[in-house]
Design a protein around this motif. Structure first.
Motif, PDB file in Angstrom:
ATOM      1  N   TRP A 162       0.826  -1.204   0.000  1.00  0.00           N
ATOM      2  CA  TRP A 162       0.000   0.000   0.000  1.00  0.00           C
ATOM      3  C   TRP A 162       0.860   1.255   0.000  1.00  0.00           C
ATOM      4  CZ3 TRP A 162      -5.445   0.742   0.416  1.00  0.00           C
ATOM      5  CH2 TRP A 162      -6.181  -0.444   0.317  1.00  0.00           C
ATOM      6  N   SER A 164       3.678   1.760  -1.394  1.00  0.00           N
ATOM      7  CA  SER A 164       4.326   2.010  -2.688  1.00  0.00           C
ATOM      8  C   SER A 164       3.339   2.352  -3.803  1.00  0.00           C
ATOM      9  CB  SER A 164       5.148   0.791  -3.095  1.00  0.00           C
ATOM     10  OG  SER A 164       4.313  -0.354  -3.264  1.00  0.00           O
ATOM     11  N   ARG A 165       2.054   2.406  -3.491  1.00  0.00           N
ATOM     12  CA  ARG A 165       1.072   2.710  -4.534  1.00  0.00           C
ATOM     13  C   ARG A 165       1.211   4.142  -5.053  1.00  0.00           C
ATOM     14  NH1 ARG A 165      -4.687  -0.134  -2.767  1.00  0.00           N
ATOM     15  NH2 ARG A 165      -3.953  -2.303  -2.946  1.00  0.00           N
ATOM     16  N   THR A 166       1.626   5.053  -4.176  1.00  0.00           N
ATOM     17  CA  THR A 166       1.805   6.449  -4.566  1.00  0.00           C
ATOM     18  C   THR A 166       3.066   6.980  -3.893  1.00  0.00           C
ATOM     19  OG1 THR A 166       0.639   7.493  -2.709  1.00  0.00           O
ATOM     20  CG2 THR A 166      -0.717   6.708  -4.553  1.00  0.00           C
ATOM     21  N   LEU A 167       3.380   8.242  -4.151  1.00  0.00           N
ATOM     22  CA  LEU A 167       4.534   8.867  -3.502  1.00  0.00           C
ATOM     23  C   LEU A 167       4.246   9.214  -2.048  1.00  0.00           C
ATOM     24  CD1 LEU A 167       5.769  11.246  -6.358  1.00  0.00           C
ATOM     25  CD2 LEU A 167       6.705   9.023  -5.674  1.00  0.00           C
ATOM     26  N   GLN A 168       2.980   9.243  -1.659  1.00  0.00           N
ATOM     27  CA  GLN A 168       2.601   9.534  -0.281  1.00  0.00           C
ATOM     28  C   GLN A 168       2.581   8.247   0.535  1.00  0.00           C
ATOM     29  OE1 GLN A 168       2.243  12.668   0.824  1.00  0.00           O
ATOM     30  NE2 GLN A 168       2.748  13.373  -1.242  1.00  0.00           N
ATOM     31  N   TRP A 169       3.186   8.259   1.726  1.00  0.00           N
ATOM     32  CA  TRP A 169       3.315   7.051   2.531  1.00  0.00           C
ATOM     33  C   TRP A 169       2.092   6.735   3.382  1.00  0.00           C
ATOM     34  CZ3 TRP A 169       8.830   7.725   5.057  1.00  0.00           C
ATOM     35  CH2 TRP A 169       9.790   7.753   4.049  1.00  0.00           C
ATOM     36  N   GLN A 171      -1.022   5.915   3.344  1.00  0.00           N
ATOM     37  CA  GLN A 171      -1.906   4.764   3.206  1.00  0.00           C
ATOM     38  C   GLN A 171      -1.234   3.445   3.594  1.00  0.00           C
ATOM     39  OE1 GLN A 171      -3.065   5.025  -0.876  1.00  0.00           O
ATOM     40  NE2 GLN A 171      -0.984   4.759  -1.645  1.00  0.00           N
TER      41      GLN A 171
END
Length: 285
Positions: A162, A164-169, A171
């Motif tokens: 989860w 690594s799904r976006t640049l935001q950690w 989640q």
């Protein structure tokens, strides 16, 4: 002194003082955070110790550790704060702290089971955590240092799939009931200057580091955070993890159902949490 939040027989919680004689003295506060919110919290402890009776004592063997700060207003974490961990993640030393937040809902007790539904890449991050003892806003490092109530043990368990799904950690970091904290807070006046942090999976040492190698120390972190948000008594700041996380291994390694994760800091204590991991159903199932 060492303070804990213990579950009580009636289903509630209470702040408690470790007596040094294999027992805990219950205190007139629902948890350590509520205790620290009282301006004269040290005096409250002194008065409770003077009035001690058998009904106020819990044997250490009977202590059921709740999350140390079950109603923490803010849980703020620093990532990439040990040089070796930064290297294993393939990054450069940061100019500023890398911060993210959790909620009080993420916190569990020192010996609680951790249930994970929906992630197949559950990783460990053994950490020293700082407990705020007085209000801080636009504080310098000296003021921040004075505002530290004490230190505790935490593990920033991370759902890497989860994360690594976006640049935001966020989640991958803020899953309910996933972050063990405790078993006690050691007050700053009795704490060592530096701490040895260790993490184990099923008894195997996987992480070891000393907080003397932190890029941003506890007072630096609290001062920096206070520039943009008020920190209050009972807030919690996780200071980062040393090298040895599962994602940095070759090949990567993650927790499996039934694994026991142990997090230990000399002079404070240890967390021991068994994981129940219910991996996501494959898309083609």
């Amino acid at each position: 002194m060492k303070l804990a939040t213990l579950r009580t027989a009636n289903g509630g919680t209470t702040a408690a003082l470790a007596t040094g004689t294999d027992s805990y003295l219950t205190l007139p506060a629902t948890d350590v955070g509520a205790l620290l919110a009282q301006p004269e919290w040290r005096l409250v402890i002194e008065k409770a110790a003077e009035a001690v009776g058998d009904q106020n004592i819990i044997a250490a063997g009977d202590a059921d550790f709740a999350p140390l700060l079950p109603r923490a207003g803010k849980v703020i974490c620093c990532g990439l704060n040990y040089g070796d961990h930064i290297q294993e993640m393939g990054r450069d030393l940061p100019e500023y702290p890398t911060l993210f937040a959790k909620y009080a809902d993420t916190l569990v007790g020192a010996n609680d089971a951790v249930e994970v539904h929906g992630s197949g890449r559950v990783d460990w991050e053994a950490e020293l955590a700082v407990v705020v003892g007085s209000e801080l806003f636009h504080a310098d490092e000296d003021q921040a240092r004075e505002a530290i109530a004490g230190y505790t043990v935490a593990n920033d368990v991370s759902m890497r799939d989860w994360q690594s799904r976006t640049l935001q950690w966020f989640q991958g970091k803020a899953w309910d009931g996933s972050t063990p904290v405790g078993p006690v807070m050691v007050t700053a006046d009795e704490a060592d200057q530096h701490f040895e942090v260790r993490g184990y999976v099923n008894g195997e040492l996987v992480q070891q580091g000393n907080t003397s190698t932190l890029v941003f120390g506890p007072a630096q972190l609290l001062s920096y955070i206070s520039q943009f948000t008020i920190l209050r008594p009972g807030d919690l700041v996780l200071t980062g993890t040393p090298g040895g996380v599962g994602m940095g291994m070759t090949p990567p390694r993650f927790l499996k159902d039934g694994d026991v994760l142990t997090t230990e800091i000399d002079g404070i204590g240890r967390l021991e949490n068994r994981f129940r991991i219910h991996a996501p159903v494959p898309a083609n199932a």
